[in-house]
Design an enzyme around this catalytic site. Structure first.
Site, PDB file in Angstrom:
ATOM      1  CE  LYS A   1       4.469  -2.761   7.399  1.00  0.00           C
ATOM      2  NZ  LYS A   1       3.492  -2.131   6.494  1.00  0.00           N
TER       3      LYS A   1
ATOM      4  CG  ASP B   1       0.211  -2.096   0.735  1.00  0.00           C
ATOM      5  OD1 ASP B   1      -0.389  -1.022   0.945  1.00  0.00           O
ATOM      6  OD2 ASP B   1       1.146  -2.510   1.451  1.00  0.00           O
TER       7      ASP B   1
ATOM      8  CE  LYS C   1       4.004  -3.953  -0.747  1.00  0.00           C
ATOM      9  NZ  LYS C   1       3.277  -3.960   0.524  1.00  0.00           N
TER      10      LYS C   1
ATOM     11  CG  ASP D   1       0.618  -0.723   6.607  1.00  0.00           C
ATOM     12  OD1 ASP D   1       1.098  -0.548   7.737  1.00  0.00           O
ATOM     13  OD2 ASP D   1       1.297  -1.207   5.667  1.00  0.00           O
TER      14      ASP D   1
HETATM   15 MG    MG Z   1       1.134  -1.937   3.626  1.00  0.00          MG
END
Ligand code: MG
Length: 368
Positions: A265, A193, A165, A241
Site C-alpha cells: 500500500k 482478508d 473481509k 498486508d
Molecule cells: Mg488487506
C-alpha cells in the site's frame, strides 16, 4: 528546478455506507484525506494524496499527516523535486519514521517529473505493461449470504477479484469462506482478508478446514511472528498486508518464507519511491504483489494504478478502487477508472489527475 510552495488541503471523504473490517471489530464511515500540491519556480506543479483509511486501521491518521508536513515541508522549499531519492533522504532525516506522512509529497514529485518529461508516471517507473490491472472488490464483513450478494454486485460491474473481509469468529468464518468458495466462478479469485483479527490457533483452524482453491489468506494475524507460525502449519497461500511497512519487513518475509504474496500500500510504505524498491525486491524473489492505496479519492487510486501498471500481470494480482466506495469525487472523469473491473493507468504526462479546487477549497496550510 526548485520547489517554491507546498500547499496542503484537507477533505473528508464520506463512505456511501458504513464499512466493517476484521469481523466487525473495525467500523468506518468517513475518511480523512490530505491533498498536497507542490509548485515549482518553472511553473510546473504536482499533486499527491495521503489517506490512511481510518484511525483504527494502521499506526497512521489524517491529522498525523498534516502535523508531519509541518516538520517536513519547510525543509523541502528550494529543493529539486525531480531528485526523488534526495527528497526522500531529506524527509527521512527531518522526520525519522512516519512513512505515511511522506507519501503525498513523494507522489506529487513523481507527478512533476512525469509532467516535465512528457511521460505518464508508470513509464518513468519503468514500464507500461500491456494487461489492464484487475481491481479487487472490497466485501464488508457480513453473513455468508450478505457477502455473496456483495460479490454479485461487484461481478455486475466487471470485477473478477474479490477481497472478502472475514475474521473474529472461527465457526462463522468457516461458513463464510465455504459459502463464497462454493459459489466462486471459473476465472474468479476470492481472497480472504482477515485484517489481523485471528490468533494463530484460529488461523490454523480455519485455513485447514476450508477448501479454497484460487484464493489466498491476507494478514491472518497481527504480527509477522504470528503469521510465520501459521505459515508452518497450513498449505494455504498467505499475503502480508498491514505487516509490511518497510524494506526490512519484506526482507524478513522473504528470508523466513512468511508469505508468498504481499500487499504494497503506497501510503503505508512512504510513497512511490519506496514502493518501487519493494516491487523490485518482489520481482527478483518471486513474491507476488497486490498494489493499492490505503484509501482516498481517484488521485490516490491513480498513483497506485501507475505502479501496478509497471508490473507484469503474472506478478501483480490486482489493485483496489477506493473511489467506488465514496460519495465525493474531487476529480470527475479523470484518472484511473473502472473499465470492466480493471484500471488502466492514464496516458497523460504525470499522474493524469488534477483535483478541482471547488471540492478542495482553500489550503489549510501553505509553506513557501
Ligand atoms: Mg488487506
Amino acid at each position: 528546478m526548485k520547489i517554491t510552495r507546498i500547499s496542503v488541503h484537507q477533505l473528508d471523504l464520506p463512505l456511501a455506507k458504513p464499512y466493517f473490517l476484521s469481523g466487525g471489530r473495525l467500523k468506518f464511515e468517513v475518511l480523512d484525506s490530505t491533498f498536497v500540491r507542490i509548485d515549482t519556480d518553472e511553473g510546473t506543479h504536482g499533486w499527491g494524496e495521503g489517506c490512511p483509511w481510518g484511525v483504527t486501521y494502521l499506526p497512521a491518521h489524517g491529522k498525523g499527516i498534516r502535523a508531519g508536513l509541518e516538520e517536513i515541508a519547510p525543509v523541502l522549499i528550494g529543493e529539486d523535486p525531480r531528485q526523488l531519492d534526495r527528497i526522500n533522504r531529506l524527509m527521512d532525516a527531518t522526520l525519522p519514521g512516519h512513512p505515511y506522512v511522506k507519501s503525498p509529497i513523494d507522489i506529487a514529485c513523481w507527478d512533476i517529473l512525469g509532467k516535465i518529461s512528457g511521460m505518464p508516471v508508470c513509464e518513468i517507473l519503468g514500464a507500461r505493461e500491456p494487461d489492464p490491472v484487475p481491481i479487487a472488490s472490497s466485501i464488508s464483513t457480513g453473513s455468508p449470504t450478505e457477502m455473496m450478494a456483495d460479490i454479485q454486485y461487484y461481478r455486475d460491474k466487471g470485477y473478477r477479484v474479490h477481497s472478502a473481509k472475514v475474521g473474529a469468529n472461527v465457526d462463522l468464518d468457516i461458513a463464510r469462506i465455504t459459502h463464497m468458495s462454493e459459489n466462486q466462478q471459473v476465472g474468479e479469485k476470492i481472497f480472504y482478508d482477515v485484517n489481523r483479527s485471528w490468533l494463530p490457533r484460529e488461523a490454523i483452524t480455519v485455513m485447514n478446514a476450508v477448501d479454497a482453491a484460487n484464493s489466498w489468506f491476507e494478514q491472518p494475524c497481527e504480527t509477522l511472528d504470528e503469521i510465520a507460525m501459521v505459515r508452518a502449519r497450513t498449505t494455504q497461500p498467505i499475503c502480508v498486508d498491514e505487516g509490511l511497512h518497510a524494506f526490512t519487513d519484506l526482507n524478513r518475509i522473504h528470508r523466513d518464507g512468511v508469505a508468498e504474496i504481499v500487499n504494497i500500500k503506497v501510503n503505508r510504505v512512504g510513497g512511490l519511491t519506496k514502493a518501487c524498491r519493494l516491487r523490485d525486491y518482489c520481482l527478483e524473489t518471486g513474491i507476488s504483489m497486490l498494489i493499492m492505496e490505503t484509501g482516498g479519492s481517484v488521485l490516490a487510486d491513480t498513483a497506485a494504478a501507475h505502479l501496478a501498471q509497471s508490473i507484469p500481470s503474472v506478478s501483480c494480482l490486482g489493485t483496489w478502487s477506493c473511489q467506488e466506495m465514496l460519495t465525493i469525487d474531487p476529480a470527475p472523469d479523470q484518472g484511473a477508472r473502472n473499465i470492466d473491473g480493471c484500471f488502466i493507468a492514464p496516458a497523460e504526462p504525470g499522474l493524469g489527475v488534477e483535483p478541482a479546487m471547488e471540492f478542495l477549497g482553500d489550503p489549510i496550510a501553505v509553506y513557501r
